[in-house]
Design an enzyme around this catalytic site. Structure first.
Site, PDB file in Angstrom:
ATOM      1  N   HIS A   1      19.173  12.332  -8.376  1.00 19.16           N
ATOM      2  CA  HIS A   1      19.706  12.446  -7.029  1.00 19.16           C
ATOM      3  C   HIS A   1      19.250  11.332  -6.117  1.00 19.16           C
ATOM      4  O   HIS A   1      19.892  11.044  -5.115  1.00 19.16           O
ATOM      5  CB  HIS A   1      19.306  13.788  -6.408  1.00 19.16           C
ATOM      6  CG  HIS A   1      20.122  14.920  -6.917  1.00 19.16           C
ATOM      7  ND1 HIS A   1      19.944  15.469  -8.146  1.00 19.16           N
ATOM      8  CD2 HIS A   1      21.159  15.592  -6.348  1.00 19.16           C
ATOM      9  CE1 HIS A   1      20.818  16.441  -8.322  1.00 19.16           C
ATOM     10  NE2 HIS A   1      21.567  16.535  -7.246  1.00 19.16           N
ATOM     11  N   GLY A   2      18.133  10.748  -6.405  1.00 27.18           N
ATOM     12  CA  GLY A   2      17.725   9.674  -5.512  1.00 27.18           C
ATOM     13  C   GLY A   2      16.338   9.163  -5.805  1.00 27.18           C
ATOM     14  O   GLY A   2      15.556   9.767  -6.531  1.00 27.18           O
TER      15      GLY A   2
END
Lengths: 475, 557
Positions: A326-327
């Protein structure tokens, strides 16, 4: 182009009219051109990357299929995976790792001058690299045959409705549709329009208005007495629905567009907050990603075929990496780890339950309690996900426990939150009860029309004009 | 794809119709809810006596914004820093209403809120849009549609998406270009870049910066004739001819012998002298220019204009003729030559000249207008009418009162031909167009003023941001209890400093829209200033200055 913009509207009308007027072969060319134009409108500089990544995997897959020797095949598929991960890793995580190394060495008092490049994240990279990888791995596993037409593969990867924020589709789900002619019926068109409209409502009205509740609490930080626990809680509730509506909205819009073009795009969210346990949650939330993680990571690590401790190890690794996907931030990793823990915990409890033959009751009341409890567990996870830093996580947790004061302001905030999600909530209950995601679409025409009118008024009255980008775009 | 048939089409149309009905109902429901909430909030707001009450009337630009709406901010401004007077500001703005509605309900409001001051910012929803870029008269159909909320909703949503008026878009484009060039200049301070920067400063009205930049260029490169020219033009624009002349003279001196630069330089220098009231010098420069470039037409016409101003008609005539012999497309000079002829009584020659001019330049409306005027003098009324009508067909831009002249002459031609019906119609159209406000709005404003004067309530009339206050002042002739708030310059300057989007959230009214919190603050501050300065004198003995101009606060009436 954001889906909720005038440019996209014009773009799609033009593409759609052309699409309906040409034959099947031309349609695929048209889709390829349109998808590259669409992607180019975001950032033309990364068209090359998309092209290279696509072509590379196309050729590698053919190679993997042709070769008989097991070792050589493995080399090619590993090569494909490495290239994809390197690209993803470089653009997404380079600065993150540099930063983390810096901090790590700093702890020991060493100041390492490492380069920090100003890297721009190509949009959609997390999605299309994963999709490409799944294709090559599927060919390696001899589950599918690779396509010998570059055009078809390219359309499969870059199909514009799902290019920038998913769902991540497998070859057997999407490529199979690309190689066959599509039939567009009036019914499909209506359904497609409905899905798009519904997704738009989720995005423009619900998600963007919830953002106005969430952002002031998370961004900018608090000085002085610190956070108020109630504010944090309301913001977390709001965020839970914001991220859901943002992402589900986008997925629905993608599904709607696909349907209009005659494609069936898979469902990405299936009423996730009605889940009562983590396993069910991940079967309902971001289905395409969790499916991918399960099939290509979890299973490859060994899945649950080994000892229990192995299973736990595989679960936690998969979830941590899922979080990292996700990041580039430790909060995402923590979030992934947290869900890993939940899954492990659930397995333990489930096995104990089996041993103790605990009925648990199947009444509706008990069900609602379970939903509420599990929802709050997920909400806690969202705290980790949304927080700007680990320090903020700590401060907010402290506020939730020690500084929980209801006052007029946050009471009003809570009411605002309820008002924003009320229509969505009602419809979701209907969807759950009838097990039909097209619940609203299948109602009597008067009811539908009234609902459309209400949604239109809400969107025009409170719809964000300055589009807040989809949360998942930064992936 | 299944086949469309009549039944299906009927079904679709029925559903669409029902959809619009639902939307209309919802909008009205929304309106009711809004008013209830507002009334409730206002009742909470007003409590005890001893308050000085200000009632704000208006539509969505007044009503919307929650805490940041201008009436709230006005209350903050007025109460700031003083505690003698307890100001309470009531927000009675209602989205999408017209002045008729306000005039109708004014007495009700006065009864309910008993204010000492009424502040209005009204009119934008009346039939004629009060805006610089949109002055049209709405048709009967539109008046009918305005009744439906949904029509108004669609229109305002459309305006949110539609491209902004050219001027505003151009301005924001220029500002971003400016930033880019400033960066470039910092890195590569070449004279080209500096000149480009100066040009952008000029386009964004930053004249001081323009001057500094140009002075830098000439300091760097004293042979750069272009820079001297721009510098001269800068001074000329500001009226500083003493500085303009030497700069332009330098341009004349340094510009290359080939090309248009020198001629242009001469022209500017001569024009400068002319504006400086030194016609002799101007003439000298023009003659020099003619001597230097005898085949370049420009100087002849300009010098002829000069002679015309000095009433040296014969010399002017011969120069004009020379001008046309070289370039028959210099449209603006024909009128002047025709004027010369007519002065000498050579009416037919003037007519012939203009007809010839039109042959060469058939799309120039100004020539037709001149010819029309000429024909009128020659009593050829029918022909004049035809010619003027052809001018209208050409849809001329309204430069320097061309439209005005055109209409004036056309009216005269009608009257002279005895076509009284057409004359009357034209007159009506003209008065309607010239009016800034539609007559209903004027009537409503006057009604509002009368009610307020009778009730001894002070009237603060606020003009919308960026709009001209003079029409308002005209229709509400001066009265000691009427105060005006001018928001034109203050918003123009604010937008120039930052950007349109900083102050406005949309462009629903053409060249302005609903305000952001910042915009409302500017507006509220401006209104507060007028209230403080005009209604509450700071000159009375009380140092705080908060003594009302009128006797106390009339709470009991």
């Amino acid at each position: 182009m954001l889906f909720n913009s005038l440019e996209f509207f014009i773009f799609f009308i033009i593409v759609y009219v052309c699409y309906l007027s040409v034959n099947f072969r031309l349609q695929n060319y048209l889709l390829l051109v349109a998808s590259y134009v669409f992607y180019g409108a975001w950032d033309w500089r990364f068209l090359g990357l998309l092209f290279v990544s696509t072509s590379l995997d196309y050729f590698l897959a053919i190679k993997v299929d042709e070769i008989e020797d097991r070792v050589k095949r493995k080399i090619f598929v590993v090569f494909s995976i490495i290239v994809n991960l390197v690209i993803l890793g470089f653009f997404k995580y380079f600065n993150f790792f540099i930063d983390s190394f810096h901090k790590l060495f700093h702890v020991f008092g060493i100041n390492v001058p490492l380069p920090a490049l100003n890297i721009i994240l190509p949009i959609g990279i997390s999605f299309y690299t994963f999709q490409s990888m799944s294709y090559v791995i599927d060919v390696y596993r001899k589950e599918i045959k690779p396509t010998r037409k570059w055009l078809e593969y390219a359309v499969f990867v870059s199909f514009f409705p799902h290019l920038v924020a998913g769902p991540i589709m497998r070859a057997r789900q999407l490529l199979s549709q690309v190689v066959e002619p599509r039939i567009v019926t009036l019914n499909k068109f209506y359904e497609g329009c409905f899905l798009f409209f519904w997704g738009l409502f989720e995005k423009i009205f619900v998600a963007d208005n919830l953002a106005k509740i969430v952002n002031p609490v998370f961004v900018g930080g608090i000085s002085g007495p610190g956070y108020n626990g109630v504010d944090v809680l309301v913001a977390l509730y709001a965020f839970a629905f914001q991220i859901f509506c943002d992402f589900d909205g986008y997925s629905n819009m993608a599904r709607g567009l696909g349907k209009c073009l005659g494609f069936e795009i898979i469902i990405n969210f299936n009423l996730p907050y009605f889940a009562t346990n983590p396993r069910e949650f991940w079967q309902r939330w971001h289905i395409s990603l969790s499916g991918w993680l399960k099939d290509y990571l979890y299973v490859s690590l060994g899945g649950n075929r080994g000892a229990v401790s192995m299973t736990f190890r595989n679960l936690s690794m998969t979830m941590v990496l899922g979080g990292l996907w996700h990041g580039a931030s430790w909060t995402f990793v923590l979030w992934g780890a947290y869900h890993g823990l939940l899954l492990i915990g659930h397995r333990l409890i489930a096995s104990i339950k089996r041993q103790v033959l605990f009925a648990g009751g199947s009444s509706q009341g008990w069900f609602i309690v379970k939903v509420i409890i599990f929802f709050h567990l997920v909400v806690l996870g969202w705290l980790l996900f949304r927080a700007q830093s680990l320090t903020q996580v700590g401060e907010m947790l402290r506020a939730l426990i020690f500084n929980f004061h209801v006052n007029e302001q946050n009471g009003f905030l809570f009411l605002k939150f309820i008002a924003i999600i009320s229509l969505l909530f009602v419809i979701q209950i209907g969807q759950y009860k009838t097990k039909d995601l097209l619940f609203l679409y299948h109602r009597h025409w008067l009811v539908k029309t009234a609902a459309y009118a209400l949604m239109t008024c809400l969107m025009i009255g409170w719809g964000a004009m300055k589009a807040e980008e989809f949360i998942y775009f930064q992936f | 794809m299944s086949v469309l048939n009549r039944k299906m089409i009927f079904r679709v149309l029925l559903r669409v119709f029902v959809f619009f009905i639902f939307v209309e109902l919802l909008l009205r429901l929304g309106g009711v809810i809004f008013l209830t909430v507002q009334g409730h909030q206002n009742r909470i707001n007003l409590g005890s006596h001893g308050e000085y009450r200000i009632l704000c009337l208006g539509e969505s630009s007044t009503a919307l914004g929650g805490q940041d709406a201008y009436p709230n901010q006005l209350e903050e401004f007025l109460n700031l820093g003083q505690s003698r007077v307890n100001f309470k500001v009531v927000n009675k703005g209602i989205p999408s209403i017209t002045t008729t509605h306000i005039a109708l309900h004014l007495e009700e409001y006065l009864e309910e809120y008993k204010p000492q001051i009424v502040v209005t910012m009204i009119g934008i929803n009346d039939s004629v849009t009060i805006s610089k870029s949109a002055n049209k008269i709405i048709t009967e159909w539109e008046r009918f549609f305005e009744y439906f909320n949904i029509y108004k909703l669609v229109k305002s949503s459309w305006l949110r998406f539609v491209a902004p008026p050219e001027e505003i878009e151009k301005e924001s484009r220029l500002n971003s270009q400016l930033k880019k060039i400033e960066d470039q200049v910092n890195r590569f301070p070449t004279s080209e870049n500096l000149l480009e920067l100066a040009g952008l400063y000029r386009a964004t009205n930053k004249f001081e910066n323009e001057k500094e930049t140009l002075l830098k260029v000439v300091a760097m490169n004293p042979q750069d004739y272009e820079a001297w020219g721009y510098l001269g033009l800068h001074y000329k624009r500001l009226g500083d001819y003493e500085k303009a002349v030497p700069a332009l003279a330098k341009m004349v001196e340094l510009s290359p012998p080939v090309g248009d630069a020198k001629v242009g330089a001469y022209a500017q220098l001569a024009d400068c002298y002319r504006l400086w009231q030194k016609p002799k010098e101007s003439e000298r420069v023009y003659l020099e220019s003619i001597q230097y470039l005898p085949h370049h037409p420009g100087a002849y016409g300009c010098l002829a204009n000069l002679y015309l101003e000095e009433k040296r008609y014969e010399e002017a005539e011969s120069l004009y003729e020379k001008q046309f012999s070289i370039n028959p497309h210099a449209v603006l000079f024909y009128g002047k030559l025709a004027h010369c002829y007519r002065r000498n009584g050579r009416y037919l020659a003037a007519e012939r000249l203009l007809k010839q001019a039109i042959q060469f330049n058939p799309k120039e409306a100004v020539l037709y207008v001149e010819l029309g005027s000429c024909l009128l003098d020659n009593k050829k009324y029918k022909e004049a009418e035809e010619v003027l009508k052809r001018a209208i067909e050409l849809k001329p831009k309204d430069e320097e009162g061309l439209q005005l002249d055109l209409n004036k002459y056309l009216l005269a031609s009608y009257e002279a031909q005895g076509k009284l019906v057409e004359a009357k119609k034209l007159k009506q159209e003209l008065t309607a167009q010239q009016e800034y406000f539609n007559p209903q709005t004027v009537e409503n404003y006057q009604k509002i003023k009368d009610i307020l004067v009778r009730g001894k309530v002070l009237f603060v009339v606020v003009q919308y941001p960026l709009q001209d206050i003079t029409p308002l002042k005209k229709i509400l002739s001066s009265s000691p209890d009427v105060f005006f708030v001018d928001n034109q310059k203050i918003f123009e300057e604010a937008i120039r400093e930052s950007s349109y989007d900083d102050y406005f959230t949309d462009r629903f009214a053409g060249d302005f829209g609903h305000c952001t919190a910042k915009g409302n603050r500017l507006l509220a501050g401006n209104i507060a200033k007028v209230i403080e300065e005009k209604i509450f004198h700071p000159s009375l003995p009380d140092k705080q200055g908060w003594v009302a101009k009128k006797e106390g606060s009339n709470n009991d009436r």
